[in-house]
Design a protein around this motif. Structure first.
Motif, PDB file in Angstrom:
ATOM      1  N   TRP A   1       0.872  -1.230   0.148  1.00 16.78           N
ATOM      2  CA  TRP A   1      -0.166   0.099   0.032  1.00 16.78           C
ATOM      3  C   TRP A   1       1.187   1.515  -0.354  1.00 16.78           C
ATOM      4  O   TRP A   1       2.079   0.907   1.061  1.00 16.78           O
ATOM      5  N   ILE A   2       0.465   2.436  -0.359  1.00 15.61           N
ATOM      6  CA  ILE A   2       1.407   3.370  -0.780  1.00 15.61           C
ATOM      7  C   ILE A   2       0.102   4.493  -0.907  1.00 15.61           C
ATOM      8  O   ILE A   2      -1.025   4.666  -1.494  1.00 15.61           O
ATOM      9  N   ARG A   3       0.164   5.231  -0.179  1.00 12.36           N
ATOM     10  CA  ARG A   3      -1.110   6.716  -0.228  1.00 12.36           C
ATOM     11  C   ARG A   3      -0.146   8.274  -0.813  1.00 12.36           C
ATOM     12  O   ARG A   3       1.391   8.146  -0.764  1.00 12.36           O
ATOM     13  N   GLN A   4      -0.408   8.891  -0.800  1.00 15.55           N
ATOM     14  CA  GLN A   4      -0.559  10.395  -1.177  1.00 15.55           C
ATOM     15  C   GLN A   4      -1.363  11.260  -1.298  1.00 15.55           C
ATOM     16  O   GLN A   4      -2.137  11.242  -1.660  1.00 15.55           O
TER      17      GLN A   4
ATOM     18  N   ILE B   1      -1.728  -4.040   7.564  1.00 13.88           N
ATOM     19  CA  ILE B   1      -2.192  -4.740   6.264  1.00 13.88           C
ATOM     20  C   ILE B   1      -2.004  -6.319   6.313  1.00 13.88           C
ATOM     21  O   ILE B   1      -1.731  -7.010   7.152  1.00 13.88           O
ATOM     22  N   SER B   2      -3.072  -7.073   5.431  1.00 12.16           N
ATOM     23  CA  SER B   2      -3.513  -8.969   5.071  1.00 12.16           C
ATOM     24  C   SER B   2      -3.729  -8.679   4.265  1.00 12.16           C
ATOM     25  O   SER B   2      -4.121  -7.880   3.650  1.00 12.16           O
ATOM     26  N   ARG B   3      -3.936 -10.292   3.642  1.00 13.13           N
ATOM     27  CA  ARG B   3      -4.976 -10.543   1.784  1.00 13.13           C
ATOM     28  C   ARG B   3      -5.546 -11.449   2.832  1.00 13.13           C
ATOM     29  O   ARG B   3      -5.229 -12.895   3.729  1.00 13.13           O
ATOM     30  N   ASP B   4      -6.421 -11.999   1.410  1.00 14.89           N
ATOM     31  CA  ASP B   4      -6.629 -13.649   1.253  1.00 14.89           C
ATOM     32  C   ASP B   4      -6.614 -14.074   0.088  1.00 14.89           C
ATOM     33  O   ASP B   4      -7.261 -13.841  -0.877  1.00 14.89           O
TER      34      ASP B   4
ATOM     35  N   LEU C   1      -6.671  -3.272   3.952  1.00 12.65           N
ATOM     36  CA  LEU C   1      -5.475  -2.135   4.656  1.00 12.65           C
ATOM     37  C   LEU C   1      -6.462  -1.585   5.742  1.00 12.65           C
ATOM     38  O   LEU C   1      -7.502  -1.075   5.543  1.00 12.65           O
ATOM     39  N   GLN C   2      -6.849  -1.953   7.244  1.00  8.66           N
ATOM     40  CA  GLN C   2      -7.063  -2.174   8.711  1.00  8.66           C
ATOM     41  C   GLN C   2      -6.770  -0.518   8.899  1.00  8.66           C
ATOM     42  O   GLN C   2      -5.335  -0.951   9.201  1.00  8.66           O
ATOM     43  N   MET C   3      -7.221   0.329   8.684  1.00  5.28           N
ATOM     44  CA  MET C   3      -6.956   2.114   9.332  1.00  5.28           C
ATOM     45  C   MET C   3      -7.968   2.380  10.310  1.00  5.28           C
ATOM     46  O   MET C   3      -9.148   2.556  10.628  1.00  5.28           O
ATOM     47  N   ASN C   4      -6.689   2.405  11.802  1.00  2.00           N
ATOM     48  CA  ASN C   4      -7.518   2.828  12.673  1.00  2.00           C
ATOM     49  C   ASN C   4      -6.619   3.508  13.588  1.00  2.00           C
ATOM     50  O   ASN C   4      -6.240   4.255  13.304  1.00  2.00           O
TER      51      ASN C   4
ATOM     52  N   ALA D   1      -6.080  14.039  10.978  1.00  2.00           N
ATOM     53  CA  ALA D   1      -5.662  14.446   9.422  1.00  2.00           C
ATOM     54  C   ALA D   1      -5.064  14.349   8.606  1.00  2.00           C
ATOM     55  O   ALA D   1      -5.257  14.268   6.982  1.00  2.00           O
ATOM     56  N   GLU D   2      -3.745  13.612   9.057  1.00  7.94           N
ATOM     57  CA  GLU D   2      -2.902  13.627   8.333  1.00  7.94           C
ATOM     58  C   GLU D   2      -2.777  12.097   7.532  1.00  7.94           C
ATOM     59  O   GLU D   2      -1.824  12.284   6.750  1.00  7.94           O
ATOM     60  N   ASP D   3      -3.403  11.480   8.093  1.00  9.87           N
ATOM     61  CA  ASP D   3      -4.177  10.055   7.130  1.00  9.87           C
ATOM     62  C   ASP D   3      -4.796  10.520   5.341  1.00  9.87           C
ATOM     63  O   ASP D   3      -5.014   9.405   4.681  1.00  9.87           O
ATOM     64  N   THR D   4      -5.210  11.770   5.738  1.00  9.09           N
ATOM     65  CA  THR D   4      -6.492  12.012   4.161  1.00  9.09           C
ATOM     66  C   THR D   4      -5.232  11.810   3.120  1.00  9.09           C
ATOM     67  O   THR D   4      -4.429  12.931   3.233  1.00  9.09           O
ATOM     68  N   ALA D   5      -5.725  11.182   2.339  1.00 11.52           N
ATOM     69  CA  ALA D   5      -4.987  10.704   1.133  1.00 11.52           C
ATOM     70  C   ALA D   5      -5.469  10.107   0.078  1.00 11.52           C
ATOM     71  O   ALA D   5      -6.558   9.433   0.584  1.00 11.52           O
ATOM     72  N   VAL D   6      -4.810   9.789  -1.233  1.00 11.39           N
ATOM     73  CA  VAL D   6      -5.625   8.715  -2.502  1.00 11.39           C
ATOM     74  C   VAL D   6      -4.288   7.517  -2.035  1.00 11.39           C
ATOM     75  O   VAL D   6      -3.369   7.705  -1.785  1.00 11.39           O
ATOM     76  N   TYR D   7      -4.766   6.073  -1.584  1.00 12.01           N
ATOM     77  CA  TYR D   7      -4.686   5.261  -1.094  1.00 12.01           C
ATOM     78  C   TYR D   7      -4.232   4.002  -2.280  1.00 12.01           C
ATOM     79  O   TYR D   7      -5.670   3.639  -2.826  1.00 12.01           O
ATOM     80  N   TYR D   8      -3.043   3.497  -3.085  1.00 17.96           N
ATOM     81  CA  TYR D   8      -2.811   3.032  -3.588  1.00 17.96           C
ATOM     82  C   TYR D   8      -2.490   1.925  -3.362  1.00 17.96           C
ATOM     83  O   TYR D   8      -1.064   1.379  -2.059  1.00 17.96           O
ATOM     84  N   CYS D   9      -2.708   0.374  -4.715  1.00 18.47           N
ATOM     85  CA  CYS D   9      -2.178  -1.484  -3.382  1.00 18.47           C
ATOM     86  C   CYS D   9      -1.755  -1.532  -4.925  1.00 18.47           C
ATOM     87  O   CYS D   9      -1.732  -0.514  -6.219  1.00 18.47           O
ATOM     88  N   ALA D  10      -0.358  -2.405  -4.669  1.00 21.13           N
ATOM     89  CA  ALA D  10       0.752  -2.169  -6.361  1.00 21.13           C
ATOM     90  C   ALA D  10       0.900  -3.290  -5.675  1.00 21.13           C
ATOM     91  O   ALA D  10       1.601  -4.292  -4.782  1.00 21.13           O
ATOM     92  N   LYS D  11       1.836  -3.886  -7.178  1.00 22.60           N
ATOM     93  CA  LYS D  11       1.936  -5.835  -6.985  1.00 22.60           C
ATOM     94  C   LYS D  11       3.427  -5.591  -7.472  1.00 22.60           C
ATOM     95  O   LYS D  11       4.265  -4.618  -7.719  1.00 22.60           O
ATOM     96  N   GLU D  12       4.198  -6.636  -6.646  1.00 23.87           N
ATOM     97  CA  GLU D  12       5.361  -6.370  -6.591  1.00 23.87           C
ATOM     98  C   GLU D  12       6.611  -6.907  -8.004  1.00 23.87           C
ATOM     99  O   GLU D  12       5.148  -7.890  -8.689  1.00 23.87           O
TER     100      GLU D  12
END
Lengths: 120, 106
Positions: free
Chosen positions: A36-39, A70-73, A81-84, A88-99
């Motif tokens: 996961w990457i965010r912007q 982070i987890s996967r099935d 991505l479970q976010m708890n 405010a600084e977590d505001t972003a676009v969240y991308y998933c990406a493959k290696e």
């Protein structure tokens, strides 16, 4: 072809929780590490978390450690991505990406992103 | 953490120009350096991996070079579709860190 589709973003209050999902297709999901990457709006990219192909190994950046999981099935070709305790600084676009298949820590396919807004 | 510093932050160029973007790591990362391109409103795309290897489907006008702490991305004969923001990312050690970006504008 490889496709990654994120979902689950939205508006949440500070201190709240959100769970992002990323559904993969076009490749053998269980063979690849995922990240996961965010912007943040108008800002650069920040890698925040990765998970091994089996799910047995994970790593998160200090900025989210202890709050995001982070987890996967692999049976569902899905990354989460479970976010708890959102801030405010977590505001972003969240991308998933493959290696990349050969080169570790190289992200060769990205989803379109999902926007998370943390605001009261 | 390894700090990645790109320069310049932005540059103006014209179609047909040769453009060079620099990325410097705060410590040696061998050749563990990737370059990504991002257009407004879109996800990043991998351009170059391991400092100098072109990702599949990327035009040969994109050239990566360098090792250790200093790296460059060169775009030969800039095309209209190349106007975008470019990021370098080190894959040497966790946490993987990304430069602040270089915006190539007309």
């Amino acid at each position: 072809q490889v496709q990654l589709a994120e979902s689950g973003g939205g508006l949440v209050k500070p201190g709240g929780s959100l769970r992002l999902s990323c559904v993969a297709s076009g490749f053998t999901f269980s063979d690849y590490y995922m990240s996961w990457i965010r912007q943040a709006p108008g800002k650069g990219l920040e890698w925040i978390s990765y998970i091994s192909s089996s799910g047995g190994n994970t790593y998160s950046a200090d900025s989210v450690k202890g709050r995001f999981t982070i987890s996967r099935d692999n049976a569902r070709n899905s990354l989460y991505l479970q976010m708890n305790s959102l801030r405010a600084e977590d505001t972003a676009v969240y991308y998933c990406a493959k290696e990349h298949v050969v080169v570790p820590a190289t992200l060769d396919h990205w989803g379109q992103g999902t926007l998370v807004t943390v605001s009261s | 953490d390894i700090q990645m510093t790109q320069s310049p932050s932005s540059l103006s160029a014209s179609v047909g120009d040769r453009v060079t973007i620099t990325c410097r790591a705060s410590q040696s990362i061998s050749n563990y350096l990737n370059w990504y391109q991002q257009k407004p409103g879109k996800a990043p795309k991998l351009l170059i991996f391991a400092a100098s290897n072109l990702h599949s489907g990327v035009p040969s006008r994109f050239i990566g070079s360098g090792s250790g702490t200093d790296f460059t991305l060169t775009i030969n004969s800039l095309q209209p579709e190349d106007f975008a923001t470019y990021y370098c990312q080190q894959s040497d050690s966790l946490p993987w860190t990304i430069g602040q970006g270089t915006k190539v504008i007309i």
